[in-house]
Design an enzyme around this catalytic site. Structure first.
Site, mmCIF file in Angstrom:
data_model
loop_
_atom_site.group_PDB
_atom_site.id
_atom_site.type_symbol
_atom_site.label_atom_id
_atom_site.label_comp_id
_atom_site.label_asym_id
_atom_site.label_seq_id
_atom_site.Cartn_x
_atom_site.Cartn_y
_atom_site.Cartn_z
ATOM 1 N N GLU A 195 41.957 43.667 22.296
ATOM 2 C CA GLU A 195 40.703 43.697 23.046
ATOM 3 C C GLU A 195 40.353 45.143 23.391
ATOM 4 O O GLU A 195 40.843 45.678 24.408
ATOM 5 C CB GLU A 195 40.851 42.908 24.355
ATOM 6 C CG GLU A 195 41.081 41.436 24.183
ATOM 7 C CD GLU A 195 40.496 40.651 25.362
ATOM 8 O OE1 GLU A 195 39.735 39.723 25.109
ATOM 9 O OE2 GLU A 195 40.797 40.996 26.515
ATOM 10 N N HIS A 224 45.860 41.570 30.508
ATOM 11 C CA HIS A 224 44.424 41.764 30.246
ATOM 12 C C HIS A 224 44.014 43.124 30.826
ATOM 13 O O HIS A 224 44.517 43.537 31.876
ATOM 14 C CB HIS A 224 43.620 40.633 30.891
ATOM 15 C CG HIS A 224 42.182 40.638 30.478
ATOM 16 N ND1 HIS A 224 41.279 41.522 31.022
ATOM 17 C CD2 HIS A 224 41.502 39.903 29.569
ATOM 18 C CE1 HIS A 224 40.093 41.317 30.444
ATOM 19 N NE2 HIS A 224 40.208 40.344 29.565
HETATM 20 P P1 PGA Z 1 33.941 38.989 26.745
HETATM 21 O O1 PGA Z 1 35.373 39.079 27.462
HETATM 22 O O2 PGA Z 1 34.059 37.951 25.659
HETATM 23 O O3 PGA Z 1 32.998 38.593 27.836
HETATM 24 O O4 PGA Z 1 33.647 40.338 26.196
HETATM 25 C C1 PGA Z 1 36.559 38.991 26.727
HETATM 26 C C2 PGA Z 1 37.758 39.143 27.622
HETATM 27 O O5 PGA Z 1 37.686 39.889 28.605
HETATM 28 O O6 PGA Z 1 38.824 38.529 27.390
#
Ligand code: PGA
Length: 248
Positions: A165, A97
């Site tokens: 992401e 992440h």
């Molecule tokens: P968010 O976070 O949905 O609050 O933008 C997603 C993540 O960090 O996996």
């Protein structure tokens, strides 16, 4: 439409015993029924896992971890091992992440080793990739993401799950256009299949997903699901997302 839609809740370092119990009580009431193609996966912080694991026995909610170490055991103060995730019946683990990469200095090589140990223990890794706003503005995001995939993921695997992401989208309320998500999805998929020889690739999207945009993201970008942060700890939001998954 993908054969399964993965809804992965990344609770991060949020929720205590009380509000995690309350959230799960609500999630347990959702009868997936004809929506059984939805995989509802919750990823709590480590110390909640034994407790949550117990609450989830005989439900259709699936448990996952937010990270693991790349060694089986050893002198790694503060870390937690994949064997304990396995013991508590985690089926998935989020790896790499962007918060772990930026705050704990995780490198692509470390993530690759974590993937290996997860696979060895039959836990499915969800490998996170994604660019900064600076790289996106320079038009260098695809090269950056392909390099992350190249360095984090082994060749010739049977299957892999990747979560795209964009760092600038996490917690910001901003999301890329559907075409931009589709572009990353298609190029990542092609790279992993053609250059890495991976048979089965699933791509999730993560970053500011909520009940308003979830279905459009899935439909317009063709991703296999979402990795959800803040909306996943909001009972109303996550319930709406799961109940309203649109398979058309
Ligand atoms: P968010 O976070 O949905 O609050 O933008 C997603 C993540 O960090 O996996």
């Amino acid at each position: 439409m993908p054969e399964n839609i993965l809804i992965v809740s990344n609770w991060k370092m949020n929720l205590n015993l009380d509000n995690a119990t309350k959230l799960l009580d609500n999630l347990k009431k959702i009868k997936l029924g004809s929506k059984s193609k939805v995989l509802n996966i919750v990823c709590p912080q480590f110390l909640l896992i034994p407790y949550i694991s117990n609450l989830l026995s005989s439900t259709d909610i699936i448990l996952g971890g937010q990270d693991c170490h790349f060694e089986d055991f050893g002198s790694f103060t503060g870390d937690s091992s994949i064997q304990l995730l396995k013991h508590y019946k985690c089926e998935y683990v989020i790896l790499g992440h962007s918060e772990r990469r930026s705050q704990y200095g995780e490198t692509n090589l470390m993530i690759k080793k974590k993937c290996e140990i997860a696979r060895k223990n039959k836990i499915k890794p969800i490998v996170c990739v994604g660019e900064s706003i600076k790289l996106r503005k320079k038009g260098k995001h695809i090269d950056f993401i392909i390099n992350q995939l190249d360095e984090c993921i082994e060749k010739n695997l049977e299957n892999i799950i990747v979560a795209y992401e964009p760092i600038w989208s996490i917690g910001s309320g901003l999301i890329p256009s559907y075409d931009e998500i589709l572009e990353v999805k298609t190029k990542s998929m092609n790279f992993l299949k053609e250059r890495k020889g991976i048979k089965n690739v699933k791509i999730l999207y993560g970053g500011s997903v909520n009940s308003q945009n979830f279905n459009d993201i899935i439909q317009m970008s063709g991703v296999d699901g979402a990795l959800i942060g803040s909306a996943s700890i909001n009972i109303k939001e996550i319930t709406k997302i799961i109940l309203n998954v649109d398979f058309n």
